[in-house]
Design a protein around this motif. Structure first.
Motif, PDB file in Angstrom:
ATOM      1  N   ALA A 139     -16.043 -11.601  26.457  1.00 17.48           N
ATOM      2  CA  ALA A 139     -16.167 -10.359  25.747  1.00 17.48           C
ATOM      3  C   ALA A 139     -16.026  -9.355  24.947  1.00 17.48           C
ATOM      4  CB  ALA A 139     -17.291  -9.361  26.970  1.00 17.48           C
ATOM      5  N   ALA A 140     -16.897  -8.973  24.251  1.00 20.93           N
ATOM      6  CA  ALA A 140     -16.601  -8.027  22.560  1.00 20.93           C
ATOM      7  C   ALA A 140     -15.599  -6.593  23.664  1.00 20.93           C
ATOM      8  CB  ALA A 140     -17.556  -7.623  21.590  1.00 20.93           C
ATOM      9  N   LEU A 141     -14.101  -6.039  22.474  1.00 26.47           N
ATOM     10  CA  LEU A 141     -13.705  -5.006  23.613  1.00 26.47           C
ATOM     11  C   LEU A 141     -14.982  -4.149  23.480  1.00 26.47           C
ATOM     12  CD1 LEU A 141     -10.630  -5.829  22.521  1.00 26.47           C
ATOM     13  CD2 LEU A 141     -11.237  -6.273  24.592  1.00 26.47           C
ATOM     14  N   SER A 142     -14.970  -2.648  23.289  1.00 23.33           N
ATOM     15  CA  SER A 142     -15.316  -1.143  23.199  1.00 23.33           C
ATOM     16  C   SER A 142     -14.781  -1.395  21.611  1.00 23.33           C
ATOM     17  CB  SER A 142     -15.287  -0.633  24.245  1.00 23.33           C
ATOM     18  OG  SER A 142     -15.564  -0.669  25.448  1.00 23.33           O
ATOM     19  N   PRO A 143     -15.421   0.130  20.878  1.00 26.49           N
ATOM     20  CA  PRO A 143     -14.753   0.053  19.512  1.00 26.49           C
ATOM     21  C   PRO A 143     -13.444   1.225  19.956  1.00 26.49           C
ATOM     22  CG  PRO A 143     -16.799   0.013  19.431  1.00 26.49           C
ATOM     23  CD  PRO A 143     -16.168  -0.136  21.339  1.00 26.49           C
ATOM     24  N   ASP A 144     -13.536   1.774  20.935  1.00 29.24           N
ATOM     25  CA  ASP A 144     -12.088   2.903  21.094  1.00 29.24           C
ATOM     26  C   ASP A 144     -10.959   1.823  21.522  1.00 29.24           C
ATOM     27  OD1 ASP A 144     -13.419   2.472  23.805  1.00 29.24           O
ATOM     28  OD2 ASP A 144     -13.620   4.510  24.740  1.00 29.24           O
ATOM     29  N   VAL A 145     -11.089   1.383  22.715  1.00 31.44           N
ATOM     30  CA  VAL A 145      -9.894   0.784  22.857  1.00 31.44           C
ATOM     31  C   VAL A 145      -9.512  -1.498  22.095  1.00 31.44           C
ATOM     32  CG1 VAL A 145      -9.478  -2.092  24.829  1.00 31.44           C
ATOM     33  CG2 VAL A 145     -11.352   0.319  25.831  1.00 31.44           C
ATOM     34  N   ALA A 146     -10.269  -1.643  21.244  1.00 31.17           N
ATOM     35  CA  ALA A 146      -9.893  -2.205  19.977  1.00 31.17           C
ATOM     36  C   ALA A 146      -8.791  -1.391  19.418  1.00 31.17           C
ATOM     37  CB  ALA A 146     -11.231  -2.947  19.362  1.00 31.17           C
ATOM     38  N   ALA A 147      -9.532   0.126  19.388  1.00 36.21           N
ATOM     39  CA  ALA A 147      -8.307   0.546  18.373  1.00 36.21           C
ATOM     40  C   ALA A 147      -6.997   0.741  18.836  1.00 36.21           C
ATOM     41  CB  ALA A 147      -9.199   1.785  17.473  1.00 36.21           C
ATOM     42  N   ALA A 148      -7.379   1.307  19.882  1.00 41.98           N
ATOM     43  CA  ALA A 148      -6.582   1.156  20.798  1.00 41.98           C
ATOM     44  C   ALA A 148      -4.870   0.328  20.935  1.00 41.98           C
ATOM     45  CB  ALA A 148      -6.637   1.224  22.547  1.00 41.98           C
ATOM     46  N   VAL A 149      -5.263  -0.753  20.971  1.00 45.68           N
ATOM     47  CA  VAL A 149      -4.542  -2.317  21.230  1.00 45.68           C
ATOM     48  C   VAL A 149      -3.930  -2.506  19.936  1.00 45.68           C
ATOM     49  CG1 VAL A 149      -5.674  -2.812  23.383  1.00 45.68           C
ATOM     50  CG2 VAL A 149      -6.691  -3.929  21.314  1.00 45.68           C
ATOM     51  N   GLU A 150      -4.831  -1.740  18.756  1.00 44.16           N
ATOM     52  CA  GLU A 150      -4.284  -2.409  17.105  1.00 44.16           C
ATOM     53  C   GLU A 150      -3.440  -1.519  16.713  1.00 44.16           C
ATOM     54  OE1 GLU A 150      -8.250  -2.195  15.319  1.00 44.16           O
ATOM     55  OE2 GLU A 150      -8.891  -4.004  15.906  1.00 44.16           O
ATOM     56  N   GLY A 151      -3.603  -0.859  17.467  1.00 47.24           N
ATOM     57  CA  GLY A 151      -2.187   0.056  16.441  1.00 47.24           C
ATOM     58  C   GLY A 151      -0.514  -0.540  17.550  1.00 47.24           C
ATOM     59  N   GLY A 152      -0.116  -1.446  17.671  1.00 54.60           N
ATOM     60  CA  GLY A 152       0.935  -1.814  18.417  1.00 54.60           C
ATOM     61  C   GLY A 152       0.868  -2.264  19.761  1.00 54.60           C
ATOM     62  N   ARG A 153       2.386  -2.534  20.298  1.00 57.81           N
ATOM     63  CA  ARG A 153       2.675  -2.799  21.110  1.00 57.81           C
ATOM     64  C   ARG A 153       2.520  -1.148  22.211  1.00 57.81           C
ATOM     65  NH1 ARG A 153       5.184  -7.101  24.534  1.00 57.81           N
ATOM     66  NH2 ARG A 153       3.762  -6.820  25.608  1.00 57.81           N
TER      67      ARG A 153
END
Length: 392
Positions: free
Chosen positions: A196-210
């Motif tokens: 499933a596609a990630l929610s936009p806010d979750v996708a942004a949170a994980v794209e910022g690094g670990r």
């Protein structure tokens, strides 16, 4: 064995977590072992009612769940139809397991079991912590404990605690209590990827690094302000806080992040996070942090261990003893400076952190799957019957 579990609410929606999920997981695992498992609960779903049949068992993964209406005194889950069913049916069970305290179904279940001489177990679920009692509805809870809960606890065949921390809190009341048996929560295996596609806010949170992840209900009991206060002393840490917002506490945390000057390193996802979103956050996490004021166990930290994430926790969290003994992370003092020092150690040494995470994963897989925990609970139930048979 024929087992009856009584709980105020039971899986009304997947958005609920913590105690509701663990009660169902235990009941499901007991059913797999061949037991006839029943649940009595209410149809309360927050301010609404669950869309479930009433007073007729519903099969949920092998567990027979009967929902009863609660129309008045809903905060206590008062249900006269449940009381009548308990009086009528409790004698047909080998053991009763009551989940929670302070709530009407637990009083009704204990009263019915005592009247029919059926042994019962109470799991307080972290609700008998003195500090939390003092800070939330102090006088009401003190009165309930004195007038009702003490009788329920002293009349039980056993009290179930999920950690040594919780067991010590319960024993500290100094009453004539039955044996306090410590059996931890189990943990489910991570689900298969749904794609499933990630929610936009979750996708942004994980794209910022670990990030450092704090996952669970956002409330004052979780000590998240301690974690924010540590960030100025942990300059490489980026924090993601995710979970249902209790009483608008997320706004307070956002203000604290501004006060500490760390807003650019803090993401707050103040809503239910589940499914693919939840797995994405756990998968991205470098460290899982749980700095609660008090936590009878700490299921979310256990879920992090199952996924190979090292855990930073305080000794106020029940499962911290498992983290410490296994070397699956760090147990630190609750002061911001100590929390920051722990974060800096874990973030600076990636190899050590990975090794801690893998140690935690191996431990949980071997010893804390729900089938193992259900067998331990099964042994407790059987011991109640043996003790009863031995009485003159």
């Amino acid at each position: 064995m024929r087992l009856l579990h009584v709980t105020p609410t039971y899986l009304p929606a997947l958005r609920y977590g913590g105690p509701i999920r663990t009660v169902h997981a235990l009941c499901r695992a007991l059913a797999v072992l061949g037991h006839d498992v029943h649940v009595f609960t209410t149809n309360v779903d927050g301010a609404d009612d669950s869309a479930v049949p009433l007073a007729s068992p519903v099969d949920l993964e092998g567990v027979k769940v009967t929902y009863f209406p609660s129309r008045l005194l809903r905060r206590l889950y008062w249900s006269p139809p449940m009381a009548r069913a308990l009086a009528r049916e409790v004698e047909g069970f080998d053991a009763v397991h009551l989940h929670a305290v302070y709530l009407w179904p637990i009083w009704a279940g204990a009263r019915a079991a005592r009247a029919r001489r059926v042994p019962y177990v109470i799991s307080p679920r972290g609700m008998l912590v003195p500090e939390l009692m003092r800070r939330k509805s102090r006088w009401a809870k003190a009165a309930w404990v004195a007038l009702i809960e003490r009788t329920n606890l002293e009349g039980a065949a056993a009290i179930h605690a999920t950690s040594a921390v919780e067991a010590a809190h319960i024993a500290g009341f100094g009453w004539r209590l039955p044996p306090i048996v410590t059996i931890p929560h189990g943990v489910d295996d991570p689900p298969a990827s749904s794609g499933a596609a990630l929610s936009p806010d979750v996708a942004a949170a994980v794209e910022g690094g670990r990030p450092v992840l704090a996952f669970g209900r956002i409330s004052w009991e979780k000590g998240l302000d301690r974690l924010l206060a540590a960030l100025p002393l942990a300059p490489t840490a980026r924090l993601v806080i995710a979970g249902d917002d209790a009483y608008g506490h997320a706004a307070f945390l956002a203000a604290e992040a501004r006060r500490f000057g760390v807003t650019d390193r803090v993401t707050i996802l103040a809503h239910h996070v589940g499914g693919a979103d939840k797995e994405a956050l756990f998968g991205a996490a470098r460290v899982f942090a749980m700095t609660s004021l008090s936590e009878n166990f700490g299921l979310a930290a256990f879920e992090a261990m199952r996924r190979g994430v090292p855990v930073l926790t305080t000794a106020d969290v029940g499962m911290s003893e498992i983290v410490r003994d296994a070397g699956a992370g760090l147990v630190v003092e609750p002061a911001p400076a100590a929390i920051a020092e722990g974060l800096n150690v874990l973030l600076a040494d990636a190899a050590r952190s990975r090794a801690m995470g893998e140690t935690g994963r191996a431990l949980v897989v071997e010893h804390y799957g729900w089938p193992t925990i259900a067998r331990r609970m099964e042994a407790l139930y059987r011991s109640l019957g043996e003790a009863g048979a031995a009485r003159p």
